[in-house]
Motif scaffolding. Structure first.
Motif, PDB file in Angstrom:
ATOM      1  N   PHE A   1      -1.337   1.448  10.036  1.00  0.00           N
ATOM      2  CA  PHE A   1      -1.430   1.187   8.608  1.00  0.00           C
ATOM      3  C   PHE A   1      -1.921   2.412   7.851  1.00  0.00           C
ATOM      4  N   PRO A   2      -1.642   2.497   6.555  1.00  0.00           N
ATOM      5  CA  PRO A   2      -2.446   3.368   5.688  1.00  0.00           C
ATOM      6  C   PRO A   2      -3.899   2.876   5.719  1.00  0.00           C
ATOM      7  N   ALA A   3      -4.835   3.776   5.604  1.00  0.00           N
ATOM      8  CA  ALA A   3      -6.261   3.419   5.697  1.00  0.00           C
ATOM      9  C   ALA A   3      -6.659   2.359   4.678  1.00  0.00           C
ATOM     10  N   ILE A   4      -6.063   2.414   3.498  1.00  0.00           N
ATOM     11  CA  ILE A   4      -6.438   1.461   2.454  1.00  0.00           C
ATOM     12  C   ILE A   4      -6.090   0.029   2.856  1.00  0.00           C
ATOM     13  N   LEU A   5      -4.986  -0.155   3.576  1.00  0.00           N
ATOM     14  CA  LEU A   5      -4.605  -1.493   4.034  1.00  0.00           C
ATOM     15  C   LEU A   5      -5.493  -1.941   5.189  1.00  0.00           C
ATOM     16  N   LYS A   6      -5.787  -1.037   6.114  1.00  0.00           N
ATOM     17  CA  LYS A   6      -6.694  -1.386   7.214  1.00  0.00           C
ATOM     18  C   LYS A   6      -8.056  -1.770   6.665  1.00  0.00           C
TER      19      LYS A   6
ATOM     20  N   ALA B   1       0.829  -1.199   0.000  1.00  0.00           N
ATOM     21  CA  ALA B   1       0.000   0.000   0.000  1.00  0.00           C
ATOM     22  C   ALA B   1       0.868   1.256   0.000  1.00  0.00           C
ATOM     23  N   HIS B   2       0.857   1.968  -1.088  1.00  0.00           N
ATOM     24  CA  HIS B   2       1.450   3.311  -1.155  1.00  0.00           C
ATOM     25  C   HIS B   2       0.892   3.997  -2.391  1.00  0.00           C
ATOM     26  N   PRO B   3       0.525   5.281  -2.273  1.00  0.00           N
ATOM     27  CA  PRO B   3      -0.086   5.955  -3.425  1.00  0.00           C
ATOM     28  C   PRO B   3       0.856   6.189  -4.599  1.00  0.00           C
ATOM     29  N   ARG B   4       2.178   6.188  -4.367  1.00  0.00           N
ATOM     30  CA  ARG B   4       3.121   6.472  -5.462  1.00  0.00           C
ATOM     31  C   ARG B   4       3.843   5.215  -5.932  1.00  0.00           C
ATOM     32  N   ARG B   5       3.900   5.041  -7.245  1.00  0.00           N
ATOM     33  CA  ARG B   5       4.617   3.917  -7.841  1.00  0.00           C
ATOM     34  C   ARG B   5       6.124   4.041  -7.661  1.00  0.00           C
ATOM     35  N   ASP B   6       6.615   5.286  -7.477  1.00  0.00           N
ATOM     36  CA  ASP B   6       8.054   5.518  -7.351  1.00  0.00           C
ATOM     37  C   ASP B   6       8.483   5.729  -5.900  1.00  0.00           C
ATOM     38  N   SER B   7       7.655   5.311  -4.971  1.00  0.00           N
ATOM     39  CA  SER B   7       7.946   5.487  -3.551  1.00  0.00           C
ATOM     40  C   SER B   7       9.010   4.502  -3.088  1.00  0.00           C
ATOM     41  N   LEU B   8       9.572   4.770  -1.914  1.00  0.00           N
ATOM     42  CA  LEU B   8      10.497   3.815  -1.305  1.00  0.00           C
ATOM     43  C   LEU B   8       9.779   2.496  -1.020  1.00  0.00           C
ATOM     44  N   THR B   9       8.526   2.570  -0.621  1.00  0.00           N
ATOM     45  CA  THR B   9       7.730   1.360  -0.393  1.00  0.00           C
ATOM     46  C   THR B   9       7.681   0.516  -1.661  1.00  0.00           C
ATOM     47  N   ALA B  10       7.430   1.163  -2.794  1.00  0.00           N
ATOM     48  CA  ALA B  10       7.373   0.445  -4.075  1.00  0.00           C
ATOM     49  C   ALA B  10       8.725  -0.178  -4.405  1.00  0.00           C
TER      50      ALA B  10
ATOM     51  N   PRO C   1     -11.541   1.120   0.702  1.00  0.00           N
ATOM     52  CA  PRO C   1     -11.296   0.601   2.050  1.00  0.00           C
ATOM     53  C   PRO C   1     -12.475   0.740   3.012  1.00  0.00           C
ATOM     54  N   VAL C   2     -13.545   1.372   2.575  1.00  0.00           N
ATOM     55  CA  VAL C   2     -14.653   1.650   3.498  1.00  0.00           C
ATOM     56  C   VAL C   2     -15.526   0.412   3.677  1.00  0.00           C
ATOM     57  N   LEU C   3     -15.636  -0.038   4.922  1.00  0.00           N
ATOM     58  CA  LEU C   3     -16.497  -1.176   5.233  1.00  0.00           C
ATOM     59  C   LEU C   3     -17.937  -0.671   5.337  1.00  0.00           C
ATOM     60  N   ARG C   4     -18.739  -1.050   4.354  1.00  0.00           N
ATOM     61  CA  ARG C   4     -20.139  -0.647   4.339  1.00  0.00           C
ATOM     62  C   ARG C   4     -21.003  -1.787   4.880  1.00  0.00           C
ATOM     63  N   MET C   5     -22.303  -1.533   4.990  1.00  0.00           N
ATOM     64  CA  MET C   5     -23.203  -2.499   5.615  1.00  0.00           C
ATOM     65  C   MET C   5     -23.113  -3.879   4.956  1.00  0.00           C
ATOM     66  N   GLN C   6     -22.945  -3.920   3.622  1.00  0.00           N
ATOM     67  CA  GLN C   6     -22.900  -5.205   2.918  1.00  0.00           C
ATOM     68  C   GLN C   6     -21.746  -6.081   3.401  1.00  0.00           C
ATOM     69  N   ASP C   7     -20.650  -5.450   3.838  1.00  0.00           N
ATOM     70  CA  ASP C   7     -19.471  -6.218   4.239  1.00  0.00           C
ATOM     71  C   ASP C   7     -19.290  -6.278   5.751  1.00  0.00           C
ATOM     72  N   GLU C   8     -20.246  -5.783   6.498  1.00  0.00           N
ATOM     73  CA  GLU C   8     -20.168  -5.878   7.952  1.00  0.00           C
ATOM     74  C   GLU C   8     -20.357  -7.336   8.369  1.00  0.00           C
ATOM     75  N   PRO C   9     -19.488  -7.860   9.237  1.00  0.00           N
ATOM     76  CA  PRO C   9     -19.648  -9.260   9.662  1.00  0.00           C
ATOM     77  C   PRO C   9     -20.999  -9.482  10.334  1.00  0.00           C
ATOM     78  N   ASP C  10     -21.619 -10.592  10.004  1.00  0.00           N
ATOM     79  CA  ASP C  10     -22.876 -10.991  10.636  1.00  0.00           C
ATOM     80  C   ASP C  10     -22.574 -12.237  11.457  1.00  0.00           C
ATOM     81  N   TRP C  11     -22.465 -12.056  12.778  1.00  0.00           N
ATOM     82  CA  TRP C  11     -22.051 -13.169  13.645  1.00  0.00           C
ATOM     83  C   TRP C  11     -23.056 -14.305  13.642  1.00  0.00           C
TER      84      TRP C  11
END
Length: 197
Positions: free
Chosen positions: A94-99, A11-20, A49-59
């Motif tokens: 974490f970056p939000a996208i990974l979380k 996860a990093h927004p730049r393709r040329d980042s150190l992470t990449a 990355p947003v967990l919406r109702m469709q993806d909320e765990p249903d125990w």
């Protein structure tokens, strides 16, 4: 158990980042060891990355159907014995996208709970820390983050877990005479992590 194939999530927004660049080093080392690598680049796939109702765990319903994207990404994990997850540490997390990926895809009934199973036997976290190691240690962040990452894996039944920290990735908290040499040392550290798999 010897690693046969890696699912590399990053996860990093730049393709040329150190992470990449670290990701490329890991891919190259794995190739050198004849380990197959499949890569999931969360930013380039424009993962939501947003967990919406469709993806909320249903125990009460471990067989719940989640969003098609969740089931597709869960299916992509299959057949891999090792996950390597590379990310910059932002605000000691974490970056939000990974979380969001973990929230949505590592979900009840898929990777845990009734009928759930994470396919990985090993997880390696690779965290790029902007600051110096001594300050990260001093304030307890290494322990906090390691405990968290190891416990997440443990909750999912994975006990072969390790965290590699690459420090001073911004290069402002330590006297670095040779920045290129410093970054090469980080790449070497990344490659050494793969050699232990």
């Amino acid at each position: 158990m010897e690693t046969k194939n890696i699912y590399l999530i990053w996860a990093h927004p730049r393709r040329d980042s150190l992470t990449a660049q670290v990701v490329k080093e890991i891919q190259q080392q794995a190739e050198d060891q004849q380990i197959t690598v499949d890569t999931l680049d969360l930013y380039r796939m424009d993962f939501d990355p947003v967990l919406r109702m469709q993806d909320e765990p249903d125990w009460a319903n471990p067989h719940k159907t989640y969003a098609p994207e969740v089931h597709k990404l869960f299916a992509q994990m299959q057949g891999h014995d090792t996950a390597v997850i590379v990310f910059p540490v932002w605000w000691y997390s974490f970056p939000a996208i990974l979380k969001g990926y973990i929230d949505r895809v590592w979900n009840n009934g898929l990777v845990y709970g009734e009928g759930g199973a994470l396919p990985f036997k090993k997880i390696r976290w690779v965290a790029l820390v902007g600051g110096a190691e001594d300050k990260f240690e001093l304030y307890g962040w290494r322990k906090n983050m390691s405990d968290y990452l190891i416990n997440v894996a443990g909750y999912l039944g994975v006990t072969d877990v390790d965290v590699t920290y690459l420090y001073n990735t911004i290069g402002v908290e330590e006297d670095i005479d040779n920045r290129e040499e410093h970054y090469q040392a980080l790449f070497t550290q990344s490659r050494e992590m793969v050699k232990t798999l």
